[in-house]
Each structure stands twice: as C-alpha cells, then as structure tokens.
Scaffold this motif. Structure first.
Motif, PDB file in Angstrom:
ATOM      1  N   PRO A 181       0.836  -1.204   0.000  1.00  0.00           N
ATOM      2  CA  PRO A 181       0.000   0.000   0.000  1.00  0.00           C
ATOM      3  C   PRO A 181       0.871   1.254   0.000  1.00  0.00           C
ATOM      4  CG  PRO A 181      -0.666  -1.541   1.731  1.00  0.00           C
ATOM      5  CD  PRO A 181       0.642  -2.020   1.210  1.00  0.00           C
ATOM      6  N   PRO A 182       0.386   2.345  -0.573  1.00  0.00           N
ATOM      7  CA  PRO A 182       1.147   3.598  -0.520  1.00  0.00           C
ATOM      8  C   PRO A 182       1.162   4.152   0.898  1.00  0.00           C
ATOM      9  CG  PRO A 182      -1.034   3.974  -1.443  1.00  0.00           C
ATOM     10  CD  PRO A 182      -0.890   2.485  -1.298  1.00  0.00           C
ATOM     11  N   GLY A 183       2.035   5.102   1.122  1.00  0.00           N
ATOM     12  CA  GLY A 183       2.083   5.737   2.427  1.00  0.00           C
ATOM     13  C   GLY A 183       3.149   5.145   3.324  1.00  0.00           C
ATOM     14  N   SER A 184       3.141   5.575   4.589  1.00  0.00           N
ATOM     15  CA  SER A 184       4.177   5.176   5.536  1.00  0.00           C
ATOM     16  C   SER A 184       3.605   4.585   6.816  1.00  0.00           C
ATOM     17  CB  SER A 184       5.052   6.388   5.879  1.00  0.00           C
ATOM     18  OG  SER A 184       4.254   7.442   6.412  1.00  0.00           O
ATOM     19  N   GLY A 185       2.393   4.077   6.753  1.00  0.00           N
ATOM     20  CA  GLY A 185       1.779   3.500   7.940  1.00  0.00           C
ATOM     21  C   GLY A 185       2.236   2.078   8.200  1.00  0.00           C
ATOM     22  N   THR A 186       1.600   1.428   9.164  1.00  0.00           N
ATOM     23  CA  THR A 186       1.900   0.041   9.512  1.00  0.00           C
ATOM     24  C   THR A 186       0.760  -0.849   9.038  1.00  0.00           C
ATOM     25  OG1 THR A 186       3.191   0.700  11.452  1.00  0.00           O
ATOM     26  CG2 THR A 186       2.375  -1.556  11.402  1.00  0.00           C
ATOM     27  N   VAL A 187       1.102  -1.962   8.378  1.00  0.00           N
ATOM     28  CA  VAL A 187       0.099  -2.878   7.848  1.00  0.00           C
ATOM     29  C   VAL A 187       0.362  -4.277   8.385  1.00  0.00           C
ATOM     30  CG1 VAL A 187      -0.254  -1.537   5.742  1.00  0.00           C
ATOM     31  CG2 VAL A 187       1.485  -3.331   5.782  1.00  0.00           C
ATOM     32  N   ALA A 188      -0.661  -5.122   8.313  1.00  0.00           N
ATOM     33  CA  ALA A 188      -0.532  -6.518   8.732  1.00  0.00           C
ATOM     34  C   ALA A 188      -0.124  -7.368   7.538  1.00  0.00           C
ATOM     35  CB  ALA A 188      -1.850  -7.014   9.309  1.00  0.00           C
ATOM     36  N   ALA A 189       0.709  -8.385   7.784  1.00  0.00           N
ATOM     37  CA  ALA A 189       1.189  -9.236   6.695  1.00  0.00           C
ATOM     38  C   ALA A 189       1.409 -10.653   7.201  1.00  0.00           C
ATOM     39  CB  ALA A 189       2.482  -8.673   6.119  1.00  0.00           C
ATOM     40  N   ARG A 190       1.382 -11.593   6.269  1.00  0.00           N
ATOM     41  CA  ARG A 190       1.698 -12.990   6.557  1.00  0.00           C
ATOM     42  C   ARG A 190       2.921 -13.400   5.741  1.00  0.00           C
ATOM     43  NH1 ARG A 190      -2.330 -15.612   9.312  1.00  0.00           N
ATOM     44  NH2 ARG A 190      -4.414 -14.639   9.265  1.00  0.00           N
ATOM     45  N   ILE A 191       3.610 -14.425   6.219  1.00  0.00           N
ATOM     46  CA  ILE A 191       4.730 -15.002   5.478  1.00  0.00           C
ATOM     47  C   ILE A 191       4.265 -16.319   4.890  1.00  0.00           C
ATOM     48  CG2 ILE A 191       7.071 -15.907   5.608  1.00  0.00           C
ATOM     49  CD1 ILE A 191       7.624 -14.015   7.898  1.00  0.00           C
ATOM     50  N   VAL A 192       4.274 -16.398   3.560  1.00  0.00           N
ATOM     51  CA  VAL A 192       3.872 -17.604   2.841  1.00  0.00           C
ATOM     52  C   VAL A 192       5.098 -18.107   2.088  1.00  0.00           C
ATOM     53  CG1 VAL A 192       2.307 -18.606   1.158  1.00  0.00           C
ATOM     54  CG2 VAL A 192       1.535 -16.701   2.596  1.00  0.00           C
ATOM     55  N   GLY A 193       5.719 -19.160   2.611  1.00  0.00           N
ATOM     56  CA  GLY A 193       6.981 -19.615   2.038  1.00  0.00           C
ATOM     57  C   GLY A 193       8.055 -18.581   2.306  1.00  0.00           C
ATOM     58  N   ARG A 194       8.616 -18.004   1.233  1.00  0.00           N
ATOM     59  CA  ARG A 194       9.601 -16.927   1.368  1.00  0.00           C
ATOM     60  C   ARG A 194       8.998 -15.577   0.995  1.00  0.00           C
ATOM     61  NH1 ARG A 194      14.908 -19.064   1.282  1.00  0.00           N
ATOM     62  NH2 ARG A 194      15.603 -16.945   1.742  1.00  0.00           N
ATOM     63  N   ASN A 195       7.673 -15.534   0.802  1.00  0.00           N
ATOM     64  CA  ASN A 195       7.021 -14.314   0.350  1.00  0.00           C
ATOM     65  C   ASN A 195       6.189 -13.677   1.457  1.00  0.00           C
ATOM     66  OD1 ASN A 195       7.962 -14.627  -2.367  1.00  0.00           O
ATOM     67  ND2 ASN A 195       6.383 -16.186  -2.665  1.00  0.00           N
ATOM     68  N   VAL A 196       6.193 -12.346   1.476  1.00  0.00           N
ATOM     69  CA  VAL A 196       5.399 -11.567   2.424  1.00  0.00           C
ATOM     70  C   VAL A 196       4.146 -11.087   1.712  1.00  0.00           C
ATOM     71  CG1 VAL A 196       5.326  -9.475   3.820  1.00  0.00           C
ATOM     72  CG2 VAL A 196       7.412 -10.863   3.752  1.00  0.00           C
ATOM     73  N   VAL A 197       2.986 -11.398   2.274  1.00  0.00           N
ATOM     74  CA  VAL A 197       1.706 -11.032   1.670  1.00  0.00           C
ATOM     75  C   VAL A 197       0.963 -10.101   2.619  1.00  0.00           C
ATOM     76  CG1 VAL A 197      -0.467 -11.868   0.719  1.00  0.00           C
ATOM     77  CG2 VAL A 197       1.611 -13.264   0.501  1.00  0.00           C
ATOM     78  N   VAL A 198       0.704  -8.870   2.166  1.00  0.00           N
ATOM     79  CA  VAL A 198      -0.018  -7.893   2.981  1.00  0.00           C
ATOM     80  C   VAL A 198      -1.484  -8.298   3.071  1.00  0.00           C
ATOM     81  CG1 VAL A 198      -0.775  -5.493   3.120  1.00  0.00           C
ATOM     82  CG2 VAL A 198       1.573  -6.025   2.440  1.00  0.00           C
ATOM     83  N   GLN A 199      -2.036  -8.215   4.269  1.00  0.00           N
ATOM     84  CA  GLN A 199      -3.436  -8.564   4.508  1.00  0.00           C
ATOM     85  C   GLN A 199      -4.277  -7.293   4.523  1.00  0.00           C
ATOM     86  OE1 GLN A 199      -4.088 -12.186   4.972  1.00  0.00           O
ATOM     87  NE2 GLN A 199      -2.090 -11.835   4.013  1.00  0.00           N
ATOM     88  N   SER A 200      -5.091  -7.110   3.516  1.00  0.00           N
ATOM     89  CA  SER A 200      -5.912  -5.906   3.427  1.00  0.00           C
ATOM     90  C   SER A 200      -7.126  -6.025   4.342  1.00  0.00           C
ATOM     91  CB  SER A 200      -6.370  -5.683   1.982  1.00  0.00           C
ATOM     92  OG  SER A 200      -7.121  -6.794   1.521  1.00  0.00           O
ATOM     93  N   GLY A 201      -7.640  -4.886   4.765  1.00  0.00           N
ATOM     94  CA  GLY A 201      -8.849  -4.856   5.577  1.00  0.00           C
ATOM     95  C   GLY A 201      -8.624  -5.103   7.051  1.00  0.00           C
ATOM     96  N   LEU A 202      -7.367  -5.241   7.484  1.00  0.00           N
ATOM     97  CA  LEU A 202      -7.080  -5.466   8.898  1.00  0.00           C
ATOM     98  C   LEU A 202      -6.533  -4.188   9.521  1.00  0.00           C
ATOM     99  CD1 LEU A 202      -5.385  -8.988   8.806  1.00  0.00           C
ATOM    100  CD2 LEU A 202      -7.785  -8.428   9.199  1.00  0.00           C
ATOM    101  N   SER A 203      -6.834  -3.975  10.786  1.00  0.00           N
ATOM    102  CA  SER A 203      -6.338  -2.808  11.503  1.00  0.00           C
ATOM    103  C   SER A 203      -5.225  -3.228  12.445  1.00  0.00           C
ATOM    104  CB  SER A 203      -7.469  -2.154  12.303  1.00  0.00           C
ATOM    105  OG  SER A 203      -7.877  -3.013  13.362  1.00  0.00           O
TER     106      SER A 203
END
Length: 537
Positions: free
Chosen positions: A204-226
């Motif tokens: 996502p754009p900007g400089s905030g903090t987001v939630a993410a998961r690690i799937v294998g060696r990849n980081v996937v951002v989880q949208s809709g979470l606070s």
C-alpha cells in the motif's frame, strides 16, 4: 577527459511513449577482454589532443514523430520513449565504427543469449533460428545478419543527451580457506535462509503500519485489517516507512523479528552480530578484497592446495549502495556521483589513472576510501579472538554469493543466466537496455585513449549501474583484466539493436513532457519488462 561528441541541446518538448505491449527479455554484449577472447584491433587513434567524434542523429521534428496510437514497432517507428530514455532510429552506416568491428568475436556471446531469448516470444525465436544458419567465422555474413534482422536505435537519457559513462569490471581472485583460522577471518556468506521478500508493487502507498503474513519466502499484505488485529496468529506488523521501494526487481528484502517484519540486516549488523542463517562458503583474509568482490558480483577464491572456489551473485540485503568515496587533496570526492531516484549514479571526472594506489579501492568506476580501521567480525559458531569491530566499511549494502560448479576458464554467469564473454559482454541498467540484446558501444580504450567501438551483448547488471546511457565492460579475469577494468571510465554512446517487427512501446500523441518536468504516468519505466530484472510498476 574529453567528450566523445558535443552534447546536443534538449528540445523544449518531448513526445513520449505509453504502455509496453510485450513482455520480452533482451540481449547485450561487452568490451574486449585480455584473457578469454581475442579483441579486434581498435580503429586507428585520432591525432593527439583531438576528441573522438561520435555521430549522433538530429532530434526528430514533429512530422517525424509517431502520430498514431498503438504499438511502436522496431524498424517502423522513428522514435519512442520510456521514463528514462528516448530511442531514435539511425542507419547502421551512421553508427561510428560499425563497419570496422570484428563481429565474429561477439557471435558466441549472442548465440549464448539466444538460448534464453528463444523462449521470450516469436520474434526472438525466429531471429535466433536464422542465426543458427550463419557461418560464425564469416565476419561480413554476421554483419549482414544483424543489418537484415535488426534496427539500430541510439539511446539518449531523459534529457536527450547521447553521452553517458562507460566503466569496466572483472572477475577478481583472492586467497581463502574453507576453515576459519587467522588470517582467514572474513566469511563469504551464501544467501540467508531467514530472508523473505515482499513485492513493492503490491505494498500500500504511504508510511503506515500494515498486517502481513509469510507464505513460504514471500510476504503477503493482509488488506482490511487494523492494528488491533496484529496479535492474531501468523500476522506480522510491517512498518512501510522503513521500506526501500526503489529496486529494479521490485523486491523488498525483509526478516522477521518477533511479530515484526524489518528490513534485512545492514553490513554493520551482519559483521558485528553475524549471519547465523547463512551458510559460510569460505573465509578470506582481506575485508577490502571481499568488498570489491561483492561490488564486482563474482569472483574466484584460491585455496592453499590450488583448488578454486568460484562464486557468483546470489542475493543482496536490500540496503542502498552507499560507498565511502575517496577524497582528493582539495577535499572533493574523487569519483563524482549524483543521487537520483534513490540510487547513486556515477559521473565522469578527470581523476588520475594510477591504479596501484593502495590508499584507495578502484572498482567499477568508483574511487573508494580504504577503511581507516579494519578488525574482526562476528562469525556464528566460531570463537573470535579480540574485539569485534567489523571491517570498517560504512556501505550498508551487502552481497551474498552462491558457489558455482563451473571452475573452467570461461567467464562467470551474469544476471541474464549465461556465461559472460570477456570483451563482448556488458552490464547495463535493464530498465533502458533489456538483458540479452545486442548493444553497439562507442567509447575510448582505458590507458591509450584509442577509439573502442564494438558490438557487445547486455548480459549482466550491477547495483551501481544506473542510467540510460550507462555500460560496464566485462574485461575477464587475471591481473591485466583487473588493471584495464580499474582504469576504465570514459564517455560513451550506445545503440541498441531491436529485432525488426518487435513491439516495444506505445506511441501516445497526447503525452508530452518538458525538460525537467514530471514524467508522464503513461510512460513505461522499462523498454522491455522482465520479471526478476526490470519490473514496471
């Protein structure tokens, strides 16, 4: 150093090209080497004090610009643009030195690239199939092949300047050991197992903090979470303000620290805390020699019994390349650079040609300062004698290697995945010069200043190789190659050869950009996007 040609003024306005139409990869070639190949005799040197003049096409007039929307097709479009470069069609006979080159020297490198390019689209598959029928020892036949199958386009930067900087690199050889024992105390690390990757295009754009998961060696951002959801199992907090997004491959290198995802360790952290999740390939005795090998991107480690460990680039820590430049007696940097787009770009200077100065490190056009104090580094599982102060190298970037099974006399494998050819392979910025494509380079030879004009193949990249008119010649291995590469820093011009009929960019008659103005959003960043090398946003 004298310019090869006058810098042409930029027009007040520039027509731009829009989105790329095809996802293809490219070929390129490099300068002659002193070891692995025989270099064609350079053209006769000009009279002393006279610059080498490189012909450059005149800027196109409005009537010459593409006026219809649709794909820009090589061999038909007069000119097209990306965010970083403008490409102008020219006749082969106007390319300086074209008729005098020995194309048989570049032919093996081109055929090597064809092994990859045949899987990149119909145009390349057909071109490479016809190349297999050409007599590789017949110079006129090879030249006729390129003139028949390709169109030549001169590359200019985003200010329409035809001149750029040409440097050199080589495959260094340093003494080492498989065992940790003085003086071999500096580890050569493989790729860390705890490094994970995020796609910068999906953040996502900007400089905030987001939630993410690690799937294998990849980081996937989880949208809709606070931020209230950060404590859920398997979720990590990713602070976007810490992210460096300006990477050619759009990969962000990260590590997990508890429930947080952080940028991967800096050089200082690796040296003072160790890299417990990275395999040690070997140990070397010189921190500065290891640093130069990291900048070169490959190397040979010679053991006491004569065995050679050949290493190639595997990964890097994602930190920006920020070398400590050596200072001249006036206090100014001996290798002028400029910061642009989050990366350091090399500028031409008139520094001395002394390559045996032990107070500096000359590598890929940079004159770097030798660390004032260099001491022990932390090595996981090893007992270190004395205080751990690190190498003293302040550059936060760090390169990890992989061991190559090939210890033959040929060149190392470059970023394009094929062995480099000394004297005929070059490293480029893949955003403007796609890997695999033929590139004719006109510059001067290091030391003598004689014209060096030859067909090369773009088969490698480098963290410091940034800019449209930018090339880095691979000189091979050995002391002579090292001397030539360290001396090489000259003005040069580039012409890329595109297969006739290849669609590369779309012409947008409504897209106009002015010098120094913002780049149009409809312009592609890469001439040819390639996953893992140059990725358009």
């Amino acid at each position: 150093m004298k310019p090869l040609s006058p810098i042409l003024p930029s027009p007040a306005r520039r027509w731009a090209a829009a989105a790329l139409a095809a996802s293809l990869a490219g070929c390129g070639v490099m300068p002659a080497s002193n070891t692995a190949s025989t270099t064609a005799a350079p053209a006769p040197a000009p009279a002393p004090q006279r610059p080498v003049v490189i012909a450059a096409p005149e800027p196109e007039t409005p009537s010459q610009r593409p006026s219809t929307l649709g794909a820009s097709v090589a061999g038909q479009a007069r000119t097209f643009s990306t965010q970083l470069a403008t490409y102008t069609s020219v006749p082969f006979d106007t390319v300086p030195g074209w008729r005098g080159d020995d194309f048989s020297e570049s032919w093996p490198a081109f055929l090597g690239s064809c092994k990859v390019l045949t899987g990149r689209g119909t145009e390349w598959k057909e071109v490479c199939a016809r190349a297999a029928q050409v007599d590789g020892r017949n110079n006129p036949a090879i030249r006729n092949f390129f003139e028949r199958e390709f169109s030549a386009y001169q590359i200019r930067d985003d200010d329409r300047r035809p001149d750029g900087v040409v440097t050199g690199y080589f495959e260094p050889e340093i003494a080492g050991s498989r065992q940790y024992a003085a003086p071999f105390i500096y580890p050569v690390y493989g790729q860390p197992e705890d490094m994970v990757f995020a796609d910068a295009r999906k953040l996502p754009p900007g400089s905030g903090t987001v939630a993410a998961r690690i799937v294998g060696r990849n980081v996937v951002v989880q949208s809709g979470l606070s931020t209230r959801d950060m404590g859920a199992p398997g979720l990590y907090a990713l602070d976007l303000s810490t992210i460096t997004r300006d990477t050619l491959d759009r990969k962000v290198r990260l590590r997990a620290d508890g429930r947080r995802l952080l940028p991967y360790y800096t050089r200082e952290e690796i040296e003072t805390k160790g890299a417990p999740n990275a395999k040690v390939l070997a140990f070397v005795s010189s921190a500065t020699a290891l640093y130069e090998m990291q900048i070169q991107g490959s190397g040979r480690i010679r053991l006491a019994n004569g065995e050679i460990i050949r290493v190639a680039y595997a990964e890097q820590n994602g930190q920006p390349f920020r070398p400590t430049l050596a200072q001249s007696s006036s206090g100014k940097a001996r290798s002028p650079v400029k910061t642009r787009g989050g990366a350091i770009e090399l500028e031409l200077d008139d520094g001395d040609d002394e390559v045996n100065d032990s107070s500096v490190i000359r590598t890929r056009g940079f004159t770097l300062a030798v660390p004032v104090a260099s001491g022990a580094v932390m090595v996981p599982g090893r007992r270190v004698t004395g205080p751990v102060i690190g190498s003293g190298i302040k550059d936060p970037s760090y390169v990890f290697f992989k061991e190559s099974a090939d210890t033959a006399a040929g060149g190392p494998v470059g970023a394009f995945g094929v062995p480099l050819s000394a004297g005929r392979s070059i490293a480029v910025d893949p955003r403007s010069t796609p890997l695999g494509y033929p590139v004719f380079v006109s510059t001067r030879a290091p030391g003598s200043g004689a014209p060096m004009q030859r067909l090369t193949i773009a088969q490698d990249t480098g963290g410091a190789i940034r800019g449209a008119v930018r090339a880095d010649y691979f000189f091979g291995n050995g002391q002579q190659a090292a001397t030539q590469a360290r001396r090489m820093k000259e003005r040069g011009q580039l012409w890329i050869l595109l297969p006739r009929g290849l669609a590369v960019a779309a012409a947008a008659s409504s897209s106009i950009r002015t010098r120094g103005g913002a780049v149009g959003a409809d312009l592609p960043q890469c001439l040819v996007p390639e996953e893992g090398s140059c990725v358009d946003d």
